[in-house]
Write a protein that holds these residues in place. Structure first.
Motif, mmCIF file in Angstrom:
data_model
loop_
_atom_site.group_PDB
_atom_site.id
_atom_site.type_symbol
_atom_site.label_atom_id
_atom_site.label_comp_id
_atom_site.label_asym_id
_atom_site.label_seq_id
_atom_site.Cartn_x
_atom_site.Cartn_y
_atom_site.Cartn_z
ATOM 1 N N GLN A 82 8.732 -6.107 14.715
ATOM 2 C CA GLN A 82 8.497 -4.706 14.328
ATOM 3 C C GLN A 82 8.591 -3.795 15.650
ATOM 4 O O GLN A 82 8.409 -3.991 16.710
ATOM 5 N N PRO A 83 9.171 -2.842 15.288
ATOM 6 C CA PRO A 83 9.572 -1.699 16.511
ATOM 7 C C PRO A 83 8.090 -1.162 16.463
ATOM 8 O O PRO A 83 7.803 -0.503 15.614
ATOM 9 N N GLU A 141 7.362 -4.893 27.273
ATOM 10 C CA GLU A 141 8.661 -5.461 27.635
ATOM 11 C C GLU A 141 9.859 -5.028 26.840
ATOM 12 O O GLU A 141 10.906 -4.592 27.492
ATOM 13 N N LYS A 142 9.778 -4.974 25.508
ATOM 14 C CA LYS A 142 10.602 -4.438 24.768
ATOM 15 C C LYS A 142 10.222 -3.667 23.277
ATOM 16 O O LYS A 142 9.276 -4.019 22.887
ATOM 17 N N PRO A 143 11.156 -2.989 22.828
ATOM 18 C CA PRO A 143 10.667 -2.100 21.607
ATOM 19 C C PRO A 143 10.425 -2.751 20.373
ATOM 20 O O PRO A 143 9.476 -2.557 19.497
ATOM 21 N N ARG A 144 10.920 -4.104 20.201
ATOM 22 C CA ARG A 144 10.821 -5.100 18.915
ATOM 23 C C ARG A 144 10.054 -6.050 19.227
ATOM 24 O O ARG A 144 10.537 -6.724 20.362
ATOM 25 N N VAL A 145 9.037 -6.449 18.650
ATOM 26 C CA VAL A 145 8.231 -7.709 19.236
ATOM 27 C C VAL A 145 7.601 -8.609 17.905
ATOM 28 O O VAL A 145 7.554 -8.167 16.779
ATOM 29 N N PHE A 175 2.217 0.110 7.916
ATOM 30 C CA PHE A 175 1.569 -1.141 7.103
ATOM 31 C C PHE A 175 1.966 -2.354 7.774
ATOM 32 O O PHE A 175 0.829 -3.114 8.147
ATOM 33 N N PRO A 176 3.158 -2.943 7.910
ATOM 34 C CA PRO A 176 3.334 -4.189 8.644
ATOM 35 C C PRO A 176 2.983 -4.159 10.090
ATOM 36 O O PRO A 176 2.770 -4.924 10.544
ATOM 37 N N ASP A 186 -6.954 -2.586 19.280
ATOM 38 C CA ASP A 186 -5.524 -3.342 18.855
ATOM 39 C C ASP A 186 -4.535 -2.791 19.940
ATOM 40 O O ASP A 186 -4.365 -1.597 20.117
ATOM 41 N N PRO A 187 -3.783 -3.840 20.796
ATOM 42 C CA PRO A 187 -2.985 -3.325 21.507
ATOM 43 C C PRO A 187 -2.049 -2.638 21.156
ATOM 44 O O PRO A 187 -1.460 -1.817 22.051
ATOM 45 N N VAL A 188 -1.463 -2.825 19.721
ATOM 46 C CA VAL A 188 -0.194 -1.652 19.359
ATOM 47 C C VAL A 188 -0.807 -0.399 19.568
ATOM 48 O O VAL A 188 -0.066 0.587 19.945
ATOM 49 N N ARG A 189 -2.021 0.081 19.109
ATOM 50 C CA ARG A 189 -2.414 1.238 19.246
ATOM 51 C C ARG A 189 -2.679 1.527 20.638
ATOM 52 O O ARG A 189 -2.248 2.735 20.861
#
Lengths: 269, 269
Positions: free
Chosen positions: B83-84, B66-70, A40-41, B8-11
């Motif tokens: 967010q991880p 670059e890193k797991p948390r952005v 969700f987040p 969506d860049p995250v997906r």
């Protein structure tokens, strides 16, 4: 299970339509609200909209499978103005199951919409889920739908012997459950807990072909369900053993279950 | 190519990280703005934001690798607050190429960001694209980056003989191009047009292994590129012939090209 609440129904439909084409019509969507909420987040959704998100996106998903051009608007996804959505699946309609962990509201929604119910039972006593299957049946009746399929979806594993099945499955199952638990405040999974889950009244369907058939049939007395879906590859399960589990499920478990269900109900399954 | 502008860049990152894990570190993202624009209204994007969408989403994608948390915010995607993002890929960093059809601005952006360039040449004369490769090189220099790889990505097909390659590829290639053209107002693809594209100065890389090697080497004089990527399966190309094309590309074309490039440049490739 597809966490539809934090997905885009257009992408979900396109992806499953693609799999349906590649598999000559064997794809099915199991859409749910999500028992884990990390997504969700990550995708910009508010947990306050937990239920509305699912209702709205399910509505769009069902429209997408009805016809190739859709006009739609809602609160949680960009509107569509007579947009064509491709590819189209082989199956018409593409099967959509509502996947539920135990929430009565979701069960009623599935029945009211005339959608089959995928009941995820991965902990506790399956018998406690019986009222949900009844609720689904009643909602379907009230909304004028013909009887709808119910699927029981559980973790499980079949091996040639009971001991081999439990030993093989426990290792990776406990690893995954313990790892998930660390982030969620559960105690680590012990062999005692696992053995309780693996017993006849527990949620995990593990054992020799005869044991697994017995357990599925035991649950069939409770649910009268049309499908049992076993998830065998949790974590880094050895691939050869997972393949063997699938083979035994198909060649040894299924014939026993089918024959007995025909005997009980007088119906082909 | 991934149309990052309407993704969506995250997906995208999660999906490619998954493929990278499954393939033990062989996944690469080719991110572009999209030469076809059907996805914009489908996912609620405005063509007025065509360039900003890509710039912003590329920025997020590069942060994700670059890193797991952005922590990130922008105009076209929900913000991320520490967010991880999982899974993490094998490769660190996961390769990201900027895929370009011919737009100088995109080429400069790739060079300025220190990203390799994937130049899609699927029509016209490849020689006309030479200034773009130069522009990329110059932008990289100006922004203080070491020399960056360039890839030429084209439609093509290898068969045992020149005639077999052209006959086999033409059928499905013309079908797809004519079908796409119907929606876009192009004239149907004729065999004459195809033969012009398949000639040494044309964009389609089709022929016997010797012919294909000759054409790649001809283009190498123009671009000095580090990679040639051939897309062979347009439409319903017979699978066996596509596999044979891949085999010939790897076992016959590549050794000729590698040996000649070493000769020309004195460098291993």
């Amino acid at each position: 299970m597809t966490v539809l609440s934090s997905e885009d129904p257009v992408r979900v439909f396109q992806q499953f339509a693609t799999v349906d084409l590649l598999s000559h019509g064997r794809a099915e969507i199991m859409a749910g609200r999500g028992s884990f909420i990390e997504s969700f987040p990550l995708f910009g959704y508010d947990l306050d909209d937990y239920d509305e998100l699912f209702a709205e996106k399910l509505d769009l998903l069902l429209q997408l499978r009805e016809k190739p051009r859709v006009t739609w608007s809602g609160r949680h996804r960009a509107a569509l103005a007579d947009q064509p959505v491709f590819p189209r699946p082989v199956q018409d309609p593409l099967p959509v199951w509502v996947a539920v962990g135990g929430n009565p509201q979701s069960v009623v929604r599935a029945g009211a919409l005339g959608l089959p119910l995928a009941l995820a039972i991965i902990g506790g006593e399956p018998a406690r889920f019986a009222p949900l299957a009844q609720l689904h049946r009643r909602a379907a009746e009230q909304y004028g739908h013909a009887p709808l399929p119910v699927s029981i979806n559980s973790h499980g594993f079949v091996a040639d012997t009971s001991q081999a099945a439990a030993d093989s499955f426990f290792t990776t199952y406990a690893e995954v459950m313990t790892q998930l638990g660390r982030e969620r405040g559960w105690a680590p999974m012990t062999r005692n807990q696992f053995d309780a889950l693996a017993a006849l009244h527990g949620a995990v369907v593990v054992g020799s072909p005869e044991q697994v058939a017995e357990k599925i049939l035991f649950q069939h007395e409770i649910f009268g369900h049309q499908r049992f879906l076993m998830q065998s590859s949790l974590g880094a399960a050895p691939h050869r053993e997972v393949l063997r589990s699938i083979e035994l499920l198909g060649t040894e478990v299924a014939p026993i279950v089918r024959a007995e269900v025909v005997e009980r109900t007088g119906a082909a399954t």
